[in-house]
Enzyme design. Structure first.
Site, PDB file in Angstrom:
ATOM      1  N   ASP A 170      42.064  41.734  31.921  1.00 60.27           N
ATOM      2  CA  ASP A 170      40.711  42.301  32.042  1.00 60.27           C
ATOM      3  C   ASP A 170      39.720  41.408  31.293  1.00 60.27           C
ATOM      4  O   ASP A 170      38.620  41.136  31.782  1.00 60.27           O
ATOM      5  CB  ASP A 170      40.712  43.725  31.461  1.00 60.27           C
ATOM      6  N   HIS A 253      35.875  41.665  39.406  1.00 62.06           N
ATOM      7  CA  HIS A 253      36.041  43.121  39.468  1.00 62.06           C
ATOM      8  C   HIS A 253      35.813  43.668  40.876  1.00 62.06           C
ATOM      9  O   HIS A 253      36.420  44.666  41.257  1.00 62.06           O
ATOM     10  CB  HIS A 253      35.140  43.819  38.445  1.00 62.06           C
ATOM     11  N   HIS A 256      39.055  43.109  42.468  1.00 62.51           N
ATOM     12  CA  HIS A 256      39.945  44.151  41.931  1.00 62.51           C
ATOM     13  C   HIS A 256      39.723  45.465  42.677  1.00 62.51           C
ATOM     14  O   HIS A 256      40.682  46.128  43.086  1.00 62.51           O
ATOM     15  CB  HIS A 256      39.698  44.363  40.434  1.00 62.51           C
ATOM     16  N   HIS A 270      45.139  47.954  35.733  1.00 67.20           N
ATOM     17  CA  HIS A 270      43.788  47.440  36.014  1.00 67.20           C
ATOM     18  C   HIS A 270      43.690  45.944  35.698  1.00 67.20           C
ATOM     19  O   HIS A 270      43.273  45.147  36.543  1.00 67.20           O
ATOM     20  CB  HIS A 270      42.782  48.243  35.171  1.00 67.20           C
TER      21      HIS A 270
HETATM   22 ZN   LIG Z   1      37.832  45.801  33.855  1.00 66.86          ZN
END
Ligand SMILES: [Zn+2]
Length: 362
Positions: A170, A253, A256, A270
């Site tokens: 992340d 993101h 993602h 995540h």
């Molecule tokens: Zn994140």
């Protein structure tokens, strides 16, 4: 141009930091409601409760549901009936989001006490709301960030290693996304552009990962807290949190979010999917080979996925990749913060080449 940065009120980190949670919460008033995930309530909190209760009166709420509107309402009512002066969440992301949102409803300060360093959400003024069945419902933008974020590094290294590594995934996206926003003058999470402080913190986040990632992994695998572990917890939690919220998000993101539309990827964390989104984003612009190799080398050295099979998508079809790309490029998605326009076809190509490059190196 008006720039805006957002911060939590106070950030505390270190071994046995939990022992000062009581005195920190007491700054907000003499009663605190603690929303606690079951494993922390049963296995961790008993060690620290005497210290906390010496500083203020607490009521404990076991959290084993979703961060749903119903659960937030329940916690808010419990806090009101206790006349709580603050609400603290102790546990994973859903526990923290429930505490943050309930505190806003009640009008008292929120405290985030993450027990893993797996995401950059704890410092943010953003919560993810699910239905009671666990289906994504909406992002809740809160008017303020938590007044307190407290991370006990001894508790973090006791969690499975995979969480610390996912947190690095992340955090890996932070500088690339902030840099995209800086180049395009795109907005951060406040809806305005970020100040240079945000971009400097995002860069420090990236440099810290490269410098200390493998050392922290080795120490955490041995279950010990070293300076490298502290630096990586800080990068994953504080630097990445400030960097994303005040710097801004971009392609990684958004990709993602596209990857979450495929069921086989649901079992992955995540940060693992964000790492793949980051790798793919490197191929959207003409990055140097040295830069790309540096990021792949980092992922390989700490154990982050570098191929689609690393997030359960080894047999993904073209149709599914197109679905990922359409979701990533949906109206309002942060991929539009990239300095050059990105189409769904570009995202499919980037995912394919990122996967192929990861395989070729492996
Ligand atoms: Zn994140």
């Amino acid at each position: 141009m008006i720039t805006t940065a957002v911060f939590p009120g106070r950030y505390i980190q270190g071994p046995r930091a939990m022992s000062v949670l009581g005195e920190e919460l007491a700054r907000f008033g003499p009663r605190a409601l603690l929303v606690v995930s079951p494993s922390i309530l049963d296995n961790v909190l008993p060690d620290y409760l005497p210290d906390i209760e010496a500083a203020l009166e607490v009521r404990l709420e076991r959290f084993e549901r979703e961060s749903s509107d119903e659960e937030i309402q329940r916690v808010a009512e419990a806090a009101r009936s206790f006349s709580a002066c603050s609400i603290a969440g102790l546990g994973g992301g859903k526990t923290l989001d429930t505490a943050k949102t309930a505190a806003w409803k009640v009008g008292v300060p929120a405290a985030s006490v993450p027990t893993t360093a797996s995401t950059d959400a704890p410092t943010s003024g953003l919560a993810v709301i699910y239905t009671e069945a666990g289906v994504f419902k909406r992002y809740q933008f809160l008017p303020a960030n938590p007044s307190l974020v407290l991370v006990d590094s001894e508790i973090v290294v006791r969690a499975p290693l995979r969480y610390l590594v996912a947190g690095m995934g992340d955090a890996l996206a932070t500088w690339f996304e902030a840099e995209a926003c800086r180049q395009s003058c795109a907005c951060n999470m406040s809806g305005r552009t970020g100040p240079i402080a945000a971009f400097a913190l995002a860069r420090l986040c990236y440099d810290t990962l490269l410098q200390y990632g493998t050392l922290a992994r080795a120490a955490a695998a041995a279950g010990v807290v070293t300076p490298a572990v502290e630096h990586i917890i800080e990068a994953n939690t504080l630097l990445s949190g400030l960097g994303f919220e005040s710097g801004g998000l971009a392609a990684a993101h958004a990709i993602h979010n596209g990857l979450t539309s495929l069921e086989p990827a649901h079992a992955y964390l995540h940060g693992e999917k964000v790492a793949v989104g980051t790798l793919a984003s490197l191929f959207l612009t003409d990055r140097s080979r040295e830069q790309i190799d540096e990021v792949y080398g980092f992922c390989e050295s700490v154990g982050l996925p570098t191929t689609l099979s690393g997030i359960g998508l080894g047999n993904v079809s073209d149709a599914d990749l197109e679905k990922v790309a359409r979701t990533a490029c949906a109206e309002g998605e942060t991929i539009q913060n990239e300095p050059r326009p990105v189409t769904a076809d570009d995202v499919v190509a980037a995912l394919k080449v990122a996967d192929a490059y990861g395989k070729a190196r492996g």
